[in-house]
Design an enzyme around this catalytic site. Structure first.
Site, short mmCIF file in Angstrom:
data_model
loop_
_atom_site.label_atom_id
_atom_site.label_comp_id
_atom_site.label_asym_id
_atom_site.label_seq_id
_atom_site.Cartn_x
_atom_site.Cartn_y
_atom_site.Cartn_z
N ASP A 38 0.87 -1.27 0.10
CA ASP A 38 -0.04 0.18 0.02
C ASP A 38 0.90 1.15 0.08
O ASP A 38 1.39 1.67 1.21
CB ASP A 38 -1.04 0.08 1.28
CG ASP A 38 -2.13 -0.99 0.94
OD1 ASP A 38 -2.41 -1.88 1.95
OD2 ASP A 38 -2.63 -0.86 -0.19
N ASP A 178 -10.38 -4.85 -1.10
CA ASP A 178 -9.30 -4.28 -0.21
C ASP A 178 -9.83 -3.67 0.76
O ASP A 178 -10.47 -2.45 0.58
CB ASP A 178 -8.29 -3.70 -1.10
CG ASP A 178 -7.35 -2.97 -0.30
OD1 ASP A 178 -6.35 -2.28 -0.89
OD2 ASP A 178 -7.24 -3.25 0.99
C1 DX5 Z 1 -6.43 1.22 2.01
C2 DX5 Z 1 -5.54 0.06 2.24
C3 DX5 Z 1 -6.04 -0.85 3.46
C4 DX5 Z 1 -5.08 -2.21 3.76
C5 DX5 Z 1 -6.09 -3.24 4.11
O1 DX5 Z 1 -6.32 2.03 3.16
O2 DX5 Z 1 -5.59 -0.73 0.92
O3 DX5 Z 1 -7.16 -1.35 2.96
O4 DX5 Z 1 -4.74 -2.72 2.47
O5 DX5 Z 1 -5.95 -2.80 5.49
P1 DX5 Z 1 -6.93 -3.89 6.47
O6 DX5 Z 1 -7.04 -5.38 5.92
O7 DX5 Z 1 -6.41 -3.67 7.77
O8 DX5 Z 1 -8.31 -3.24 6.45
ZN ZN Z 2 -4.43 -1.77 -0.58
#
Ligand code: DX5
Ligand code: ZN
Length: 222
Positions: A38, A178
């Site tokens: 990310d 995601d």
């Molecule tokens: C966007 C990021 C998050 C991350 C996943 O903010 O892309 O969504 O990947 O985080 P979790 O699995 O903790 O929601």
């Molecule tokens: Zn992501």
């Protein structure tokens, strides 16, 4: 009971950054399919994470595809850099790409697979015309910028609609979802049509081993 096939892309956003290489190695050994990276610039999203140099440093720790999610403004400026750093998939946000088709072509010219991401309230119509060109669509089920948020359930209807559209058109586009995916939500995300699940805090949660967290998430999908 049919257990649907899905791929798991742990997000290193919630990993221990003081031991990132080992965390990447451990989650790879635990059965992940991709490593989700990310990238955040503090402008497109209200958080700053890392750039190409970190991707370069973790590349030797895994043979899995590096699935790079660019939450940055004007992503076309950095396609070359993230590709050279070792990314295998480069996903840009439709909302941050003035010339999306040109950027998708730019990604594919580097040899990377191309993805387009959309935020929770961005309509599918925004990316419908990009479907013939991209390898995957990343649907955000949280507002991008932070891990550990709660999945926005209404977005799953968009996943279902996208799956129907892909089937209707006969495309082979993968759907990656995601945000807020854990043992309580993974099943409904897969049943909505997701092929790839991103999970950060559910995997790197420090309350159990990475291997156990991966196993628990996988077993939660009915
Ligand atoms: C966007 C990021 C998050 C991350 C996943 O903010 O892309 O969504 O990947 O985080 P979790 O699995 O903790 O929601
Ligand atoms: Zn992501």
């Amino acid at each position: 009971m049919v257990i649907k096939n899905f791929k798991l892309a742990p997000s290193i956003l919630s990993a221990d950054f003081s031991r990132l290489g080992e965390e990447v190695r451990d989650v790879s050994a635990a059965g992940a399919d991709y490593i989700h990276l990310d990238v955040m610039d503090g402008r497109y999203v209200p958080n700053i994470t890392f750039g190409p140099v970190v991707i370069e440093s973790i590349r030797p720790y895994t043979n899995l595809p590096l699935d790079t999610h660019l939450m940055i403004s004007e992503p076309e400026r950095y396609i070359e850099d993230f590709s050279k750093a070792g990314s295998d998939i480069l996903t840009v946000h439709a909302e941050a790409s003035t010339h999306l088709h040109r950027t998708i072509c730019q990604i594919k010219e580097t040899g990377c697979l191309a993805g387009v991401a959309i935020n929770p309230t961005t309509a599918l119509s925004t990316i419908e015309n990009a479907l013939p060109y991209v390898d995957l669509v990343l649907i955000l089920t949280v507002n991008p910028g932070f891990g550990g948020q709660t999945l926005i359930p209404e977005v799953l209807a968009k996943v279902r609609d996208l799956k129907s559209l892909i089937n209707e058109k006969g495309y082979s586009t993968q759907i990656e979802v995601d945000g807020g995916i854990n043992a309580n939500t993974a099943s409904q995300v897969v049943q909505s049509g997701a092929d790839i699940l991103v999970a950060g805090s559910a995997i790197f949660n420090k309350t159990e081993s990475i291997a156990l967290a991966v196993e628990r998430l996988r077993n939660s999908v009915q």
